[in-house]
Design an enzyme around this catalytic site. Structure first.
Site, mmCIF file in Angstrom:
data_model
loop_
_atom_site.group_PDB
_atom_site.id
_atom_site.type_symbol
_atom_site.label_atom_id
_atom_site.label_comp_id
_atom_site.label_asym_id
_atom_site.label_seq_id
_atom_site.Cartn_x
_atom_site.Cartn_y
_atom_site.Cartn_z
ATOM 1 N N ARG A 253 0.849 -1.189 0.000
ATOM 2 C CA ARG A 253 0.000 0.000 0.000
ATOM 3 C C ARG A 253 0.884 1.239 0.000
ATOM 4 N NH1 ARG A 253 -3.206 -2.729 -1.702
ATOM 5 N NH2 ARG A 253 -5.311 -3.275 -0.987
ATOM 6 N N GLU A 282 -2.187 7.369 -5.511
ATOM 7 C CA GLU A 282 -2.373 6.699 -6.790
ATOM 8 C C GLU A 282 -3.801 6.792 -7.318
ATOM 9 O OE1 GLU A 282 -3.273 2.064 -6.196
ATOM 10 O OE2 GLU A 282 -1.311 2.639 -5.398
ATOM 11 N N HIS A 314 0.394 -0.423 -10.075
ATOM 12 C CA HIS A 314 -0.437 -1.324 -9.271
ATOM 13 C C HIS A 314 -0.858 -2.542 -10.104
ATOM 14 C CE1 HIS A 314 -3.036 -1.282 -5.429
ATOM 15 N NE2 HIS A 314 -2.900 -2.526 -5.853
ATOM 16 N N GLN A 315 0.113 -3.208 -10.686
ATOM 17 C CA GLN A 315 -0.164 -4.380 -11.503
ATOM 18 C C GLN A 315 0.293 -5.676 -10.851
ATOM 19 O OE1 GLN A 315 2.777 -3.163 -14.800
ATOM 20 N NE2 GLN A 315 2.936 -5.405 -14.853
#
Length: 341
Positions: A253, A282, A314-315
């Site tokens: 996070r 993000e 964020h993959q």
């Protein structure tokens, strides 16, 4: 605002609305629902929105029993109040983290909350190692050089991962998957978690204090939830305890990291390598194409200027297997109430 709907002809159905839905998610959920809706009721009538859930869009939930949200939807007290007035019964997160949901407000409103506590932990663990290996061996830079006919190795030197000490903060399912891979590389693994796991010790990793982990680790990787105790766990003080040139990885996070401290650490060379799959702000950037825009986030833009920083959007969760697990668990939560917080 884009909207798509899957309808059923059964009177016994649940009306569910999905927010922040991308085409790849819609495809997975649509295929699953078509199969699931062939079985006994209750069946699901699904509507897909591309826009996020927030206080302004929550009014559109009138008539839906369940709302399905993702990591960057803003499910704060104001949003939940609007959901209550819309007679929403259940908030289903199609992710593991739930720091973007005011769970106490949901409880007061009588709205249940569920999440996907575990989905293919190896998926995120493997992305973590991809960041470590890419930063270390600079394969992203080598790829670009070779495509341009440049075979000069200057500036591409790395280090041998074998025998390096790696600190893993958080030993849940993902943390344990990371540990298994690191041990396979021959690393010495140190761990910190408020609750020690016997199986982690049996694997060969060692629990230490957070201070010891910071002081002894050449690589520090974060796999803990974001809460009041872990917020900005990486800060100016914790960085000062780490060896010069430390590699820092965050696939958990964004709020675990103090970005101002990180930038100072990069400038002073305290941080030798930084790999991020998450970012504290993000929600204003990730999962959307901004390539034709001027990004207004100065902190993010500053981070991208460092040659030893690698950022992905964020993959870490993004594999076929993980998406299928997420979809199945989310639908199970809606239908059966399992995994509710």
């Amino acid at each position: 605002m884009s909207q798509n709907k899957i309808e059923t002809d059964s009177e016994s159905s649940r009306k569910v609305v999905f927010f922040s839905t991308r085409p790849y998610e819609k495809n997975v959920f649509t295929a699953l629902l078509c199969e699931r809706n062939k079985s006994l009721p209750p069946r699901i009538e699904a509507t897909f929105f591309e826009h996020p859930l927030n206080p302004s869009t929550a009014a559109s939930c009138k008539g839906f029993s369940d709302v399905v949200v993702f990591v960057n939807d803003n499910v704060n007290a104001e949003t939940i109040d609007a959901l209550k007035h819309a007679d929403v019964e259940h908030i289903a997160l199609r992710c593991a983290g739930f720091n973007n949901v005011d769970v106490n407000a949901a409880t007061r409103a009588g709205i249940s909350v569920s999440r996907v506590p575990a989905y293919s932990p190896e998926t995120v663990a493997e992305h973590t190692l991809a960041l470590i290996l890419t930063l270390n061996r600079k394969t992203h830079k080598a790829y670009n050089r070779v495509r341009e006919g440049n075979f000069n190795l200057a500036g591409l030197i790395g280090f041998t991962l074998h025998n390096k000490t790696v600190g893993v903060i958080g030993t849940g399912r993902i943390g344990k998957a990371v540990i298994r891979i690191l041990l396979g590389f021959g690393c010495r693994v140190l761990c910190f978690d408020p609750i020690e796991d016997v199986s982690v010790k049996k694997m060969g990793a060692h629990y230490v204090s957070l201070d010891e982990l910071f002081a002894m680790s050449a690589i520090v990787t974060l796999h803990c939830p974001l809460n009041e105790h872990s917020h900005h766990i990486i800060n100016e003080s914790s960085l000062a305890q780490m060896p010069d040139g430390v590699m820092l990885i965050n696939t958990s996070r964004g709020g675990l990291v103090d970005n101002d401290a990180i930038i100072k650490g990069l400038k002073s060379r305290k941080i030798g390598y930084l790999g991020l799959d998450v970012y504290e702000r993000e929600s204003e950037l990730f999962f959307v194409d901004h390539s034709q825009e001027i990004i207004q986030d100065d902190v993010f833009q500053r981070l991208t200027t460092f040659p030893n920083v690698l950022i992905t959007g964020h993959q870490g969760f993004f594999t076929e297997e993980a998406l299928e697990e997420i979809a199945n668990t989310t639908i199970d939560n809606i239908l059966s109430g399992s995994n509710r917080l």
